[in-house]
Scaffold this motif. Structure first.
Motif, PDB file in Angstrom:
ATOM      1  N   SER A 199       0.829  -1.202   0.000  1.00  0.00           N
ATOM      2  CA  SER A 199       0.000   0.000   0.000  1.00  0.00           C
ATOM      3  C   SER A 199       0.859   1.246   0.000  1.00  0.00           C
ATOM      4  CB  SER A 199      -0.907   0.019   1.225  1.00  0.00           C
ATOM      5  OG  SER A 199      -1.898  -0.951   1.080  1.00  0.00           O
ATOM      6  N   LEU A 200       1.920   1.213   0.783  1.00  0.00           N
ATOM      7  CA  LEU A 200       2.789   2.384   0.845  1.00  0.00           C
ATOM      8  C   LEU A 200       3.446   2.624  -0.511  1.00  0.00           C
ATOM      9  CD1 LEU A 200       3.829   4.533   2.766  1.00  0.00           C
ATOM     10  CD2 LEU A 200       5.819   3.114   3.159  1.00  0.00           C
ATOM     11  N   ILE A 201       3.919   1.552  -1.118  1.00  0.00           N
ATOM     12  CA  ILE A 201       4.539   1.688  -2.443  1.00  0.00           C
ATOM     13  C   ILE A 201       3.526   2.258  -3.430  1.00  0.00           C
ATOM     14  CG2 ILE A 201       5.520   0.420  -4.397  1.00  0.00           C
ATOM     15  CD1 ILE A 201       6.777  -1.476  -2.384  1.00  0.00           C
ATOM     16  N   SER A 202       2.326   1.683  -3.390  1.00  0.00           N
ATOM     17  CA  SER A 202       1.246   2.152  -4.252  1.00  0.00           C
ATOM     18  C   SER A 202       0.997   3.633  -4.049  1.00  0.00           C
ATOM     19  CB  SER A 202      -0.038   1.421  -3.870  1.00  0.00           C
ATOM     20  OG  SER A 202      -0.443   0.596  -4.894  1.00  0.00           O
ATOM     21  N   PHE A 203       0.943   4.011  -2.790  1.00  0.00           N
ATOM     22  CA  PHE A 203       0.617   5.393  -2.453  1.00  0.00           C
ATOM     23  C   PHE A 203       1.701   6.331  -2.969  1.00  0.00           C
ATOM     24  CE2 PHE A 203       0.584   8.839   0.784  1.00  0.00           C
ATOM     25  CZ  PHE A 203      -0.630   9.381   0.396  1.00  0.00           C
ATOM     26  N   ILE A 204       2.946   5.938  -2.767  1.00  0.00           N
ATOM     27  CA  ILE A 204       4.049   6.781  -3.233  1.00  0.00           C
ATOM     28  C   ILE A 204       4.014   6.902  -4.756  1.00  0.00           C
ATOM     29  CG2 ILE A 204       6.564   6.900  -3.455  1.00  0.00           C
ATOM     30  CD1 ILE A 204       6.730   5.659  -0.665  1.00  0.00           C
ATOM     31  N   LEU A 205       3.786   5.765  -5.410  1.00  0.00           N
ATOM     32  CA  LEU A 205       3.732   5.808  -6.881  1.00  0.00           C
ATOM     33  C   LEU A 205       2.569   6.664  -7.351  1.00  0.00           C
ATOM     34  CD1 LEU A 205       4.632   2.135  -7.872  1.00  0.00           C
ATOM     35  CD2 LEU A 205       6.087   4.155  -7.902  1.00  0.00           C
ATOM     36  N   LEU A 206       1.459   6.588  -6.628  1.00  0.00           N
ATOM     37  CA  LEU A 206       0.302   7.409  -7.008  1.00  0.00           C
ATOM     38  C   LEU A 206       0.654   8.883  -6.913  1.00  0.00           C
ATOM     39  CD1 LEU A 206      -2.732   7.828  -7.632  1.00  0.00           C
ATOM     40  CD2 LEU A 206      -3.144   7.731  -5.193  1.00  0.00           C
ATOM     41  N   LEU A 207       1.273   9.261  -5.799  1.00  0.00           N
ATOM     42  CA  LEU A 207       1.668  10.663  -5.636  1.00  0.00           C
ATOM     43  C   LEU A 207       2.607  11.081  -6.759  1.00  0.00           C
ATOM     44  CD1 LEU A 207       2.317  11.046  -1.805  1.00  0.00           C
ATOM     45  CD2 LEU A 207       0.396  11.861  -3.143  1.00  0.00           C
ATOM     46  N   LEU A 208       3.564  10.216  -7.056  1.00  0.00           N
ATOM     47  CA  LEU A 208       4.519  10.543  -8.110  1.00  0.00           C
ATOM     48  C   LEU A 208       3.802  10.700  -9.445  1.00  0.00           C
ATOM     49  CD1 LEU A 208       7.501   8.194  -7.199  1.00  0.00           C
ATOM     50  CD2 LEU A 208       7.420  10.672  -7.000  1.00  0.00           C
ATOM     51  N   ALA A 209       2.900   9.753  -9.728  1.00  0.00           N
ATOM     52  CA  ALA A 209       2.203   9.796 -11.015  1.00  0.00           C
ATOM     53  C   ALA A 209       1.403  11.084 -11.135  1.00  0.00           C
ATOM     54  CB  ALA A 209       1.283   8.587 -11.160  1.00  0.00           C
ATOM     55  N   VAL A 210       0.703  11.440 -10.065  1.00  0.00           N
ATOM     56  CA  VAL A 210      -0.159  12.619 -10.143  1.00  0.00           C
ATOM     57  C   VAL A 210       0.676  13.895 -10.189  1.00  0.00           C
ATOM     58  CG1 VAL A 210      -1.863  13.977  -8.904  1.00  0.00           C
ATOM     59  CG2 VAL A 210      -2.125  11.510  -9.056  1.00  0.00           C
ATOM     60  N   PHE A 211       1.641  13.990  -9.275  1.00  0.00           N
ATOM     61  CA  PHE A 211       2.314  15.280  -9.157  1.00  0.00           C
ATOM     62  C   PHE A 211       3.469  15.451 -10.131  1.00  0.00           C
ATOM     63  CE2 PHE A 211      -0.016  15.164  -5.195  1.00  0.00           C
ATOM     64  CZ  PHE A 211      -0.633  16.400  -5.288  1.00  0.00           C
ATOM     65  N   LEU A 212       4.122  14.377 -10.513  1.00  0.00           N
ATOM     66  CA  LEU A 212       5.174  14.531 -11.515  1.00  0.00           C
ATOM     67  C   LEU A 212       4.591  14.367 -12.917  1.00  0.00           C
ATOM     68  CD1 LEU A 212       8.144  12.745  -9.762  1.00  0.00           C
ATOM     69  CD2 LEU A 212       7.638  15.168  -9.904  1.00  0.00           C
ATOM     70  N   GLY A 213       3.823  13.299 -13.102  1.00  0.00           N
ATOM     71  CA  GLY A 213       3.228  13.078 -14.422  1.00  0.00           C
ATOM     72  C   GLY A 213       2.270  14.195 -14.791  1.00  0.00           C
ATOM     73  N   GLY A 214       1.446  14.580 -13.823  1.00  0.00           N
ATOM     74  CA  GLY A 214       0.413  15.581 -14.107  1.00  0.00           C
ATOM     75  C   GLY A 214       0.973  16.962 -14.352  1.00  0.00           C
ATOM     76  N   THR A 215       2.164  17.244 -13.801  1.00  0.00           N
ATOM     77  CA  THR A 215       2.669  18.606 -13.955  1.00  0.00           C
ATOM     78  C   THR A 215       3.792  18.710 -14.982  1.00  0.00           C
ATOM     79  OG1 THR A 215       4.236  18.274 -12.157  1.00  0.00           O
ATOM     80  CG2 THR A 215       2.105  19.234 -11.583  1.00  0.00           C
ATOM     81  N   ALA A 216       4.244  17.571 -15.507  1.00  0.00           N
ATOM     82  CA  ALA A 216       5.418  17.597 -16.377  1.00  0.00           C
ATOM     83  C   ALA A 216       5.250  18.574 -17.544  1.00  0.00           C
ATOM     84  CB  ALA A 216       5.718  16.199 -16.902  1.00  0.00           C
ATOM     85  N   LEU A 217       4.159  18.442 -18.290  1.00  0.00           N
ATOM     86  CA  LEU A 217       3.958  19.316 -19.442  1.00  0.00           C
ATOM     87  C   LEU A 217       3.511  20.696 -19.003  1.00  0.00           C
ATOM     88  CD1 LEU A 217       2.181  17.121 -22.097  1.00  0.00           C
ATOM     89  CD2 LEU A 217       4.581  17.626 -21.831  1.00  0.00           C
ATOM     90  N   TRP A 218       2.626  20.688 -18.011  1.00  0.00           N
ATOM     91  CA  TRP A 218       2.064  21.944 -17.553  1.00  0.00           C
ATOM     92  C   TRP A 218       3.153  22.907 -17.111  1.00  0.00           C
ATOM     93  CZ3 TRP A 218       2.373  23.649 -12.411  1.00  0.00           C
ATOM     94  CH2 TRP A 218       1.715  24.841 -12.178  1.00  0.00           C
ATOM     95  N   LYS A 219       4.112  22.381 -16.349  1.00  0.00           N
ATOM     96  CA  LYS A 219       5.210  23.208 -15.844  1.00  0.00           C
ATOM     97  C   LYS A 219       5.996  23.789 -17.007  1.00  0.00           C
ATOM     98  CE  LYS A 219       7.338  21.803 -11.538  1.00  0.00           C
ATOM     99  NZ  LYS A 219       8.247  20.737 -11.106  1.00  0.00           N
ATOM    100  N   ASP A 220       6.285  22.950 -18.003  1.00  0.00           N
ATOM    101  CA  ASP A 220       7.073  23.417 -19.136  1.00  0.00           C
ATOM    102  C   ASP A 220       6.378  24.543 -19.876  1.00  0.00           C
ATOM    103  OD1 ASP A 220       8.835  21.535 -18.459  1.00  0.00           O
ATOM    104  OD2 ASP A 220       8.923  20.539 -20.401  1.00  0.00           O
ATOM    105  N   ILE A 221       5.055  24.415 -19.991  1.00  0.00           N
ATOM    106  CA  ILE A 221       4.327  25.458 -20.702  1.00  0.00           C
ATOM    107  C   ILE A 221       4.250  26.710 -19.840  1.00  0.00           C
ATOM    108  CG2 ILE A 221       2.078  26.077 -21.672  1.00  0.00           C
ATOM    109  CD1 ILE A 221       1.736  23.080 -22.341  1.00  0.00           C
ATOM    110  N   GLU A 222       3.911  26.488 -18.566  1.00  0.00           N
ATOM    111  CA  GLU A 222       3.743  27.594 -17.635  1.00  0.00           C
ATOM    112  C   GLU A 222       5.033  28.398 -17.487  1.00  0.00           C
ATOM    113  OE1 GLU A 222       0.929  28.246 -16.365  1.00  0.00           O
ATOM    114  OE2 GLU A 222       1.488  29.828 -14.942  1.00  0.00           O
ATOM    115  N   ARG A 223       6.146  27.703 -17.393  1.00  0.00           N
ATOM    116  CA  ARG A 223       7.413  28.408 -17.179  1.00  0.00           C
ATOM    117  C   ARG A 223       8.087  28.772 -18.495  1.00  0.00           C
ATOM    118  NH1 ARG A 223       9.986  25.160 -12.094  1.00  0.00           N
ATOM    119  NH2 ARG A 223       8.271  25.541 -10.658  1.00  0.00           N
ATOM    120  N   ARG A 224       7.400  28.582 -19.609  1.00  0.00           N
ATOM    121  CA  ARG A 224       7.858  28.959 -20.938  1.00  0.00           C
ATOM    122  C   ARG A 224       9.114  28.198 -21.362  1.00  0.00           C
ATOM    123  NH1 ARG A 224       9.365  34.039 -21.300  1.00  0.00           N
ATOM    124  NH2 ARG A 224       9.638  34.293 -19.076  1.00  0.00           N
TER     125      ARG A 224
END
Ligand code: ATP
Ligand code: MG
Lengths: 263, 293, 291
Positions: free
Chosen positions: A52-77
Motif C-alpha cells: 500500500s505504501l509503495i502504491s501510495f508513493i507511486l500514485l503521488l509521483l504519477a499525479v504530481f510529476l506526471g500531471g505537472t510535467a507538461l504543464w510546468k514546461d508550458i507555464e514556465r515557458r
C-alpha cells in the motif's frame, strides 16, 4: 527523445516534490512495528502495508510529476526554448512520458527491494501460516508500477488537453478512482440485482467501462498478501492491455500536442 | 535610532505574544487531552460510511482499508476490556462492530483478522451464532486453505447451536485442512451435556494461550475464568446430586451444604444461578454491559 | 538559396469568446545568407508572431515559409536555426553547462566538439564562472546570455533572435553586435527583432519595419542613411580670416555652395552630412508620414 528523457530524469531527481514524496518512504522501516497490531496475520499485514505504501508513493509521483510535467514546461515557458529545437512534438512528449515512466520503474524497484527486506524480517520473526510467495510479491510491485505508468500516460493526455493546473491534477486523480472501480461497476451492472436499472444506464455504464482505463486488473495485492495463485494468461492479457491502452492514450496525446500552439 | 527602537519594540511584542500563546496552549492541552480521552467509545468508533463508499474510495487499497477497519474495531474492543473493570459509560455498540467487520470482509474477503475478531465477540458477547457462522462460511469460500474457519464454525455449531451434524462436517473440514485428526473426534464429545463446559474450557484455554493480542487475550482469559467458575459449580452440583439424589435449589444451597467451599465470583459481575433444567447460568449472561445488571 | 523565405504569411490568433486578433497579415520577405536583417516595429506589431511561426511554435493561418530551403512545417527546418526566444526561460534545474550539453546533443554535436564549443561560448558570454550553478540562480541578463550561448553552440546557418539585446548591459550589447558582425563575415544569416533603431543602424544590412501586422518597408540601411541626408555641415577657412567657420548647407544647395567656395579659393576642411536618423525614419513610418 532520449535527450528529453535524460533531462526529465535529472529534473525529477532535483525536484522538491520528489524529495517530499521520498520522505514518505521512511515509513517503510516502521512497518514491522505496525504489523504486530494484527492478531492472526502479522506477515500478511506487513505485506499489505508495504504494498500500500509503495502504491501510495507511486500514485503521488504519477499525479504530481506526471500531471505537472507538461504543464510546468508550458507555464514556465520552457516549451519555447525546447520545442524550437529540431525535435518533433511527439518525441518531446514521449521523452517526457518515458522519462517519468522510467523513473517510476526505478522507484518501484528500489522500494520493492526495501519492502521485501522488511517483509522478510517480519516473516522470520513471526512465521505466517502460509509461506510468502515472493514471486507474487515482486509481480505485485511490478504491476503496480505498470498501473501508475499507465496513469502517467493519462495525466499526460490531460496536460495536452488543458494548459491549466487543475485538469491534469484532478483529472488524473478522478481517472485513478474511476479506473480502480470501473470493473466493480461493470460487474454490478451485469449482475442479477442490477437488471432493475434502466437499459440506458446499463448501456452507458458498460460503454464507459470499455473507454475508461481498467486499473483493477493490475492490482495483484491480494495475490501477494495471501499467496493466491496467479493466472499466467491473466497476467499476459493485463500486460498487453496496458501496452495497447497506454499506446492509444499516448498517440492521442501526440496528436493533440502536435496541434497545440505555443503562444 | 528611533526606527531601530521601534523595530525592537515590534519584535519584543511578537515574542511576548508567542510566550503568552504558548502558556495558553499548555493550559489548554491538559483538559483537551482529558476530554478526548474520556470521549465515549461509541464516538470513537464513529459513524462510518457504507461499504460501497469505501469500495470506491479505497481504490486499489482495499486490503489496507479492510485492515484498518479491523484495527478500529480491535482498538474499540481493547478499550472495552480495559474499561470494564472500572465502569463503562455506555453499553458497547456491538451492532456497529459487527457492521464494520462485515464491511471489512467485503473489501478484503481474505482478511483473517476480521474473522478472528468476529469469532471473538460475535459468539461470546452477543450470541450472534448464526451471523458468526454465516460470516465464517463466507470466509471459507476464499480462505480455502485455512482450518481455523471451519474449526470456529464447528465449535459454534456444536456448543452454541447444538447442530451436531454441521459441527461434524466443519470439524471434518478442519481435520482435512490441518492434517490433525483430533478435530474429527471433537464433535462427538459435545453431545454429552456435561462435556460442553469442559470442551469450551479446553477450546478457550487453547485460544487464550496462542493469543498475542492483549485485548483478545484478556477477553479470553475473563471468559475462561467465568467458565472455570461454572465448572466448579457444576462439579459441586454433581456431587450434591450424588449425595442427596436431587438437584440443588440454588448455588447458595451448595455452599451451605458444604459441597461448594466458596461461591466463585462472576468476572462479568453477575450472580450464578441454576436454570430450570439444572444448567448453571449467570445474571450477567457472560457479557459486560447487559442492561439492568 | 535564401536563408529565409516568407510568402504570404498570415496569423490570426483565436481568443476567448470568438474574439480574434490579426497579428500578421500577408507577410512577404526574403533574407539572404550572409545578411543581417533587423526587424523593427512597435510593441504588438507582430515581430514575435513572425518569429514563432518561423521556428514552429505556432502554425501560420495562411502562407508558408522556408528556412534554408526547408519548409517550416518540418522540424528539420529548425536544424539550421539557432533561436533565441524573447525573455527566454530554460530548464532552471540544469546548470548552464548541462543545458548547453543538452542542446548540443539534440543537434547531434560529437562529444569532443560539444565540449570545445561549450567552453568557447561560455567564455565568450562570460558565463564560465557560473557554468556549474543551476540556471535557477541566474540574473536576468545571465539567462539572456545562456540564451545566446545555446544559439551559438551548434553553429547554425540561420540565427533568429527575438530581442537579443534586452536585459543586457552596455558591454553585453556591444558584444552581441560584435558577434553578429563576426557571424555575417562567416556567411551566416542573422534575423533579429528589436525596438532599438541604433542597434539596427550599426549592424544591419537591411531593415524591415512592421506595423500592426503589416510589413511597411524593407530597406537597405545604407540607402536610408543616404536618402535621409538633409544637408551638410561645412567647416571652411576663408582666405581673409584665420579662424574656421562652420556653415550649414541644405542638400540641394551643396553643389552651388561648393562652386562658390571654389571660385573664392576658400579651403574646406570638413564636409559632414547631417541626416535624419533611422529613428526619425522609423517614427515617420509609424506616424504614417511615409507610404
Ligand atoms: N497568444 C496570443 N493570443 C492572442 N493574441 C496574441 C497572442 N500573442 C500575441 N497576440 C497579439 O498579436 C499581436 C502581435 O504580437 P507579437 O507578440 O507578435 O508582438 P511583438 O511585435 O513581438 O511585440 P513586442 O515588441 O511587445 O514584443 C499583438 O496584437 C498581440 O496582442
Ligand atoms: Mg515580441
Amino acid at each position: 527523445m532520449f535527450n528529453i528523457m535524460s533531462i526529465t530524469l535529472k529534473g525529477i531527481f532535483r525536484d522538491r516534490v520528489f524529495h517530499g514524496i521520498l520522505v514518505v518512504a521512511f515509513i517503510l522501516p516502521l512497518i514491522p512495528v505496525i504489523s504486530t497490531l494484527s492478531m492472526r496475520q502479522v506477515t500478511e499485514l506487513s505485506i499489505t502495508l508495504s504494498l500500500s505504501l509503495i502504491s501510495f508513493i507511486l500514485l503521488l509521483l504519477a499525479v504530481f510529476l506526471g500531471g505537472t510535467a507538461l504543464w510546468k514546461d508550458i507555464e514556465r515557458r520552457y516549451t519555447y526554448s525546447v520545442l524550437s529545437l529540431p525535435i518533433t512534438r511527439s518525441s518531446y512528449l514521449l521523452g517526457r512520458f518515458f522519462g517519468n515512466a522510467l523513473f517510476m520503474l526505478i522507484t518501484a524497484t528500489l522500494l520493492g527491494c526495501v519492502a521485501a527486506v522488511v517483509v522478510w524480517l517480519v516473516a522470520s520473526g513471526s512465521p505466517p501460516d502460509r509461506q510468502v510467495v515472493w514471486m507474487n510479491f515482486f509481480l505485485a510491485v511490478f504491476f503496480d508500477a505498470m498501473k501508475y505508468i499507465l496513469l502517467v500516460a493519462v495525466a499526460v493526455l490531460f496536460s495536452t488537453v488543458s494548459s491549466s493546473f487543475f485538469l491534469p491534477i484532478f483529472g488524473t486523480i478522478s481517472a485513478f478512482l474511476v479506473g480502480s472501480s470501473s470493473q466493480q461497476v461493470y460487474d454490478y451492472v451485469n449482475s442479477q440485482p442490477a437488471q432493475t436499472l434502466s437499459l440506458l444506464t446499463r448501456k452507458t455504464a458498460s460503454s464507459l467501462y470499455y473507454v475508461l482505463p481498467n486499473f483493477s486488473a493490475f492490482d495483484l495485492k491480494v495475490n501477494a498478501i495471501y499467496g493466491l495463485p496467479l493466472s499466467l494468461k491473466g497476467l499476459f492479457l493485463t500486460v498487453v492491455y496496458g501496452l495497447v491502452y497506454g499506446g492509444i492514450v499516448l498517440a492521442l496525446s501526440s496528436v493533440i500536442f502536435a496541434k497545440k500552439e505555443m503562444k | 535610532m528611533k526606527g531601530l527602537n521601534q523595530l525592537n519594540k515590534g519584535l519584543l511584542r511578537s515574542y511576548l505574544s508567542l510566550v503568552l500563546l504558548g502558556l495558553c496552549y499548555l493550559l489548554l492541552i491538559v483538559p483537551f487531552t482529558g476530554y478526548m480521552h474520556s470521549k465515549p467509545f461509541i464516538e470513537k468508533l464513529g459513524h462510518l460510511p457504507r461499504v460501497e463508499v469505501f469500495q470506491f474510495v479505497a481504490a486499489d487499497q482495499k486490503q489496507l482499508v479492510s485492515a484498518s477497519l479491523v484495527m478500529k474495531v480491535m482498538m474499540y474492543f481493547g478499550g472495552l476490556m480495559e474499561q470494564n473493570q472500572v465502569k463503562y459509560k455506555l453499553p458497547p455498540d456491538y451492532p456497529a462492530m459487527s457492521r464494520i467487520i462485515h464491511g471489512s470482509v467485503k473489501l478484503d474477503p481474505y482478511n483473517m483478522d476480521a474473522y478472528y475478531l468476529a469469532q471473538a465477540f460475535l459468539v461470546w458477547d452477543i450470541g450472534a451464532y448464526k451471523i458468526a457462522n454465516d460470516l465464517l462460511a463466507y470466509g471459507m469460500k476464499y480462505r480455502t486453505w485455512d482450518w481455523y474457519l471451519p474449526f470456529f464454525a464447528g465449535f459454534n455449531s456444536a456448543y452454541f447451536l447444538k447442530d451436531y451434524e454441521s459441527a461434524a462436517k466443519y470439524y471434518q473440514m478442519a481435520a482435512d485442512l490441518s492434517g490433525q485428526p483430533m478435530f474429527s473426534t471433537l464433535a462427538g464429545r459435545y453431545m454429552h451435556k456435561s462435556g460442553q463446559t469442559v470442551l469450551a474450557l479446553s477450546y478457550l484455554s487453547a485460544m487464550e494461550k496462542s493469543e498475542k493480542n492483549k485485548a483478545i487475550k484478556k477477553s479470553y482469559s475473563i471468559r475462561l475464568q467465568a467458565l472455570q467458575a461454572v465448572r466448579t459449580i457444576e462439579v459441586a452440583r454433581d456431587s450434591y446430586l450424588e449425595a442427596t439424589g436431587r438437584q440443588p435449589a440454588s448455588v447458595e444451597e451448595l455452599a451451605r451444604s458444604g459441597h461448594l467451599v466458596k461461591i466463585p465470583a462472576d468476572p462479568y459481575g453477575g450472580k450464578f444461578f441454576f436454570e430450570v433444567e439444572g444448567r448453571v447460568s449467570t445474571t450477567s449472561e457472560f457479557t459486560f454491559g447487559k442492561p439492568g445488571k | 538559396m535564401n536563408a529565409i523565405e516568407i510568402t504570404n504569411l498570415s496569423k490570426t490568433y483565436k481568443g476567448k469568446k470568438f474574439s480574434t486578433v490579426e497579428a500578421l497579415k500577408n507577410l512577404n520577405l526574403t533574407v539572404g545568407q550572409g545578411e543581417i536583417f533587423g526587424f523593427l516595429g512597435p510593441n504588438g506589431a507582430g515581430k514575435s508572431t513572425t518569429i514563432k511561426a518561423l521556428v514552429g511554435l505556432i502554425a501560420p493561418t495562411a502562407g508558408s515559409a522556408t528556412v534554408m530551403g526547408v519548409d517550416i512545417s518540418s522540424h528539420e527546418a529548425r536544424r539550421h536555426v539557432g533561436y533565441l526566444p524573447e525573455n527566454p526561460a530554460f530548464y532552471d534545474y540544469l546548470t548552464a553547462e548541462e543545458y548547453l550539453a543538452f542542446v548540443g546533443k539534440v543537434f547531434h554535436l560529437p562529444e569532443s566538439l560539444l565540449r570545445e564549443q561549450s567552453e568557447r561560448v561560455l567564455k565568450l558570454l562570460e558565463l564560465w564562472e557560473a557554468r556549474k550553478r543551476p540556471i535557477r540562480g541566474y540574473s536576468k541578463g545571465m539567462v539572456q546570455r545562456v540564451g545566446l550561448a545555446q544559439v551559438l553552440i551548434h553553429d547554425p546557418d540561420v540565427y533568429i533572435l527575438d530581442e537579443p539585446m534586452s536585459g543586457l548591459d552596455p558591454v553585453g550589447r556591444a558584444l552581441v553586435k560584435d558577434i553578429m558582425l563576426e557571424l555575417k563575415a562567416r556567411g551566416k544569416c542573422v534575423f533579429f527583432s528589436t525596438h532599438i533603431t541604433a542597434d539596427v543602424e550599426t549592424v544591419c544590412d537591411r531593415v524591415g519595419i512592421i506595423l500592426k501586422g503589416e510589413l511597411k518597408s524593407v530597406e537597405h540601411v545604407d540607402k536610408i542613411m543616404t536618402e535621409g541626408v538633409l544637408g551638410y555641415n561645412l567647416r571652411i577657412r576663408t582666405r581673409n580670416q584665420p579662424e574656421l567657420v562652420e556653415r550649414y548647407v541644405a542638400k540641394e544647395d551643396l553643389e552651388m555652395v561648393m562652386q562658390k567656395l571654389f571660385t573664392a579659393g576658400d579651403e574646406i576642411s570638413l564636409i559632414e552630412p547631417s541626416r535624419k536618423s533611422l529613428e526619425d525614419f522609423f517614427l515617420d513610418i509609424v506616424k504614417g508620414k511615409i507610404c
